[in-house]
Write a protein that holds these residues in place. Sequence first.
Motif: not given
Lengths: 264, 272
Positions: B29-54
């Motif tokens: 259940g990866v929030a891909m629509a939300a991920t695209r919205a984060l890219v459009r927003r220009g999110a910066k310096r995220l410290n991403l933690v994948a559970v356990p892979t991405s």
Amino acid sequence: MSGARPDGEFRTEELLAEVMSRLIGDARHVAVGAQSPIPAAAALLARRRGGGRPWVSILESRTHNFFTDGGRELFDCAGQGRLDVFFLSGGQIDGEANINLVSVGDYRKPKVRFSGSFGSAYLYFVVPRVILFRLEHSRRALVEKVDFISAPGTSSQNVYRPGGPIALVTPLCLFAFDREKKRFRLQSVHPGHSVEEVIENTGFDFDRPAQLPQTPAPSAETLRLLREVVAPELADAYPRFAASVFGIPTQRRSGNGEAAIRNP
Amino acid sequence: MATIAGSLEEALAPIADGCMLLVPRGNAGVAMAATRALVRRGAKRLNLVAVPTSGIQADLLIGSGCVESIEAAGVSLGELGPAPRFAAAVRAGEILVKDTTCPALHAALQASEKGVPFLPLRGLLGSDLVKYRPDWRVIDNPFANHDPIVLLPAIKPDVALFHAPMADAAGNVWIGATRELMTMAHAARATVVTVETLHEQNLLDDPVLAAGTLAGFYVEKVAIAPRGAWPLALPGHYARDEAHLAEYARLAASAEGFARYLDLYVHERRAA
């Protein structure tokens, strides 16, 4: 298409699935991780031959996976000794069975970056029989010493380690691993290949007997099971593999002719 | 108490620049629509933690310059091969990678879930992972002699983000058997969820549904995003869009191709 090959002909993937299936031996629970379609075929083949034993957990499958407690359940199972067989690969594998799933060159600025260690750094220690596989048999893949140890082949006496490698399967041959000697021993060479070819393409030293057997070819019945029963079962976890090796359309979900076997 | 956001963008407000963002593996259940919205927003310096892979999610965020560091046991496109923007960024030294192994992530999140500072984990000894993780410790098991064991500090994410089949008006979210989403939400300070649909009754009123329900108590924001996991699968609802993922793998192989992908599918929204 699977039915199109003349009698007795087989693909390398089918031979390797047969070899791995024999290595599984008698087991209660076999699990298959990411990017492991041939091990998945081997596990499903073993389950079909065993009439439902062993239990098979294919992580990327919904159908062949009984876990209901999230991603941690496999690892908790393994930590308790409830998982007998697992499969690991590596961008590099060395002569002491160290595996590298991380990078080549300097870790902080690598020449090549692989996907990552996945569960290897844990499962290699706690699963009694780990079967290594590498689909490229070359000196860059099978090296004298890995650039990064995702998981070590052996450990010192005081390290808790009920598990470890038993074998390495490649498109050319089958090696067994001797944990005491920390060395691979060539067990058999696959049909159509030679010891010289294995030596030429292997970057590490290994032991070998004076008389080297050839890996037995899969029987007609094994090939039938793989093509007609196992291949359709693979499609939900490995649709591209099932399509390219066995000609299974990506939307097809169940086999024809024989009733589907699931974990009990 | 969770609130149902009026828009995807509003729901993503808790994901501040620089935060530690927890995301699930590809079929959970990866929030891909939300991920695209984060890219459009220009999110910066995220410290991403994948559970356990991405996979495509991390690759998209990294290629778009949204990521400062990633902690993951693996980043790849599965059968489609390596994650190209991830690999390029690592080779260029543009992101910090905290390499780990799957059960270490699960255990470190369980530590956070329990409110304890660390959990021990078997394995790991002699792996170079330990060498490059100064935050991990090796101790001698205090209940035995000469039995070294690794301690993993609790991971305390700011926000967990995932996509699920349904939520109700109280912000309860049905996750079914994908239980790591429960652990993620318990471990994170705030949880943002996108869902396919709103369920009309309270999910906790039905004992069958309640067993697979994350209580709204843990959830900060819910947004409705039909096909919100596309092009990844939402198991039981829709399959992976193999053709699209193959197109992504092809385009993302180069920086130019990746920019083209963003133009086609992220910056100008296109129906799934």
